[in-house]
Design an enzyme around this catalytic site. Sequence first.
Site, PDB file in Angstrom:
ATOM      1  N   LYS A   1      54.491 135.274  95.553  1.00 54.32           N
ATOM      2  CA  LYS A   1      55.005 134.447  94.405  1.00 54.32           C
ATOM      3  C   LYS A   1      56.327 135.915  93.514  1.00 54.32           C
ATOM      4  CE  LYS A   1      52.610 133.831  90.791  1.00 54.32           C
ATOM      5  NZ  LYS A   1      51.288 133.142  89.554  1.00 54.32           N
TER       6      LYS A   1
ATOM      7  N   LYS B   1      58.806 135.208  90.231  1.00 53.85           N
ATOM      8  CA  LYS B   1      58.865 135.038  88.743  1.00 53.85           C
ATOM      9  C   LYS B   1      60.277 134.179  88.705  1.00 53.85           C
ATOM     10  CE  LYS B   1      55.557 136.765  86.867  1.00 53.85           C
ATOM     11  NZ  LYS B   1      54.635 135.708  86.426  1.00 53.85           N
TER      12      LYS B   1
ATOM     13  N   ASP C   1      57.456 130.736  89.722  1.00 54.86           N
ATOM     14  CA  ASP C   1      56.714 131.061  88.374  1.00 54.86           C
ATOM     15  C   ASP C   1      57.435 131.364  87.070  1.00 54.86           C
ATOM     16  OD1 ASP C   1      54.768 131.035  86.347  1.00 54.86           O
ATOM     17  OD2 ASP C   1      53.502 132.357  86.967  1.00 54.86           O
TER      18      ASP C   1
ATOM     19  N   ASN D   1      56.560 130.644  83.930  1.00 55.84           N
ATOM     20  CA  ASN D   1      55.833 131.140  82.622  1.00 55.84           C
ATOM     21  C   ASN D   1      56.521 130.548  81.714  1.00 55.84           C
ATOM     22  OD1 ASN D   1      55.958 134.120  84.574  1.00 55.84           O
ATOM     23  ND2 ASN D   1      53.775 133.266  83.851  1.00 55.84           N
TER      24      ASN D   1
ATOM     25  N   GLU E   1      46.630 128.493  83.549  1.00 55.50           N
ATOM     26  CA  GLU E   1      45.977 129.337  83.200  1.00 55.50           C
ATOM     27  C   GLU E   1      45.869 129.996  82.084  1.00 55.50           C
ATOM     28  OE1 GLU E   1      49.622 133.411  83.492  1.00 55.50           O
ATOM     29  OE2 GLU E   1      49.742 131.395  85.041  1.00 55.50           O
TER      30      GLU E   1
ATOM     31  N   HIS F   1      43.489 132.166  88.122  1.00 52.64           N
ATOM     32  CA  HIS F   1      44.178 133.086  87.987  1.00 52.64           C
ATOM     33  C   HIS F   1      43.710 134.281  87.755  1.00 52.64           C
ATOM     34  CE1 HIS F   1      45.886 134.706  84.157  1.00 52.64           C
ATOM     35  NE2 HIS F   1      47.454 134.591  85.186  1.00 52.64           N
TER      36      HIS F   1
END
Length: 264
Positions: free
Chosen positions: A61, A63, A92, A94, A144, A194
């Site tokens: 994974k 970012k 991800d 975020n 998460e 998570h």
Amino acid sequence: FDIALWDLKARRANLPLAKLLGAHRDSVRCYNTSGGFLHETVEQIKDNATRTLESGVGAIKIKVGLPDRSEDLRRVAAVREHLGDGVPLMVDANQQWDRPTALRVGRALEEFDLVWIEEPLDAYDVEGHAELARSLTTAVATGEMLTSVAEHYELIRAGAVDVLQPDAPRVGGITQFLKLATLADHHHLQLAPHFAMEIHVHLAAAYPREPWVEHFDWLHPLFNERLETRDGRMHLSDRPGLGITLADQTRAWTVETATTDAPR
């Protein structure tokens, strides 16, 4: 406290926690996050990915969420080319995108055959996640940051998530996590807890549908034991309870202790 009590209960039963809960499997698929941060160059991420796969972890994974969306796409394309088509890849964001950006970038990412797009929107934007989940062929993952079963249920009820990512310590421990897992299974959702892999490997092994567990080695200094990863999976140990004991270093960091009498 809740997690400690479940650990104690399993230890008294002389069973790994997963076995006490009714494990469906002895290992779970695992992916790595800690080698794909935004501050790292593409070459660093590719090198990290190679080492991660060689260590036995099965998926990568990275970012996304840079100000320049084209740079996000360039990085994902480079990592996908490096990994090839056979290695599972997730991204991800975020919570970095607004709704129009998440839809636009999400559609552009579909050519890379991602397992999921994680936290594309604000964690509490249930309506936005639901709209996005309906619009994309790539699975949407989130959860998460939420702190209760009720908050997760809002996502589930709205059809706003394909891969649920609860954090057992954050939602109130294993008792609450098990309630949430029952809801998730009832709605045919994938599960990818998570962080805290030392706990979540047990909970994921007890989930009826094949889950994912996030591999982080950040907590290694705390424990004497290490989780085994090979062939793309994280394997349960046969040690009772959570199967971990505090390292001497952890005890050295302890600043306060308390002792209670046994219940009468």
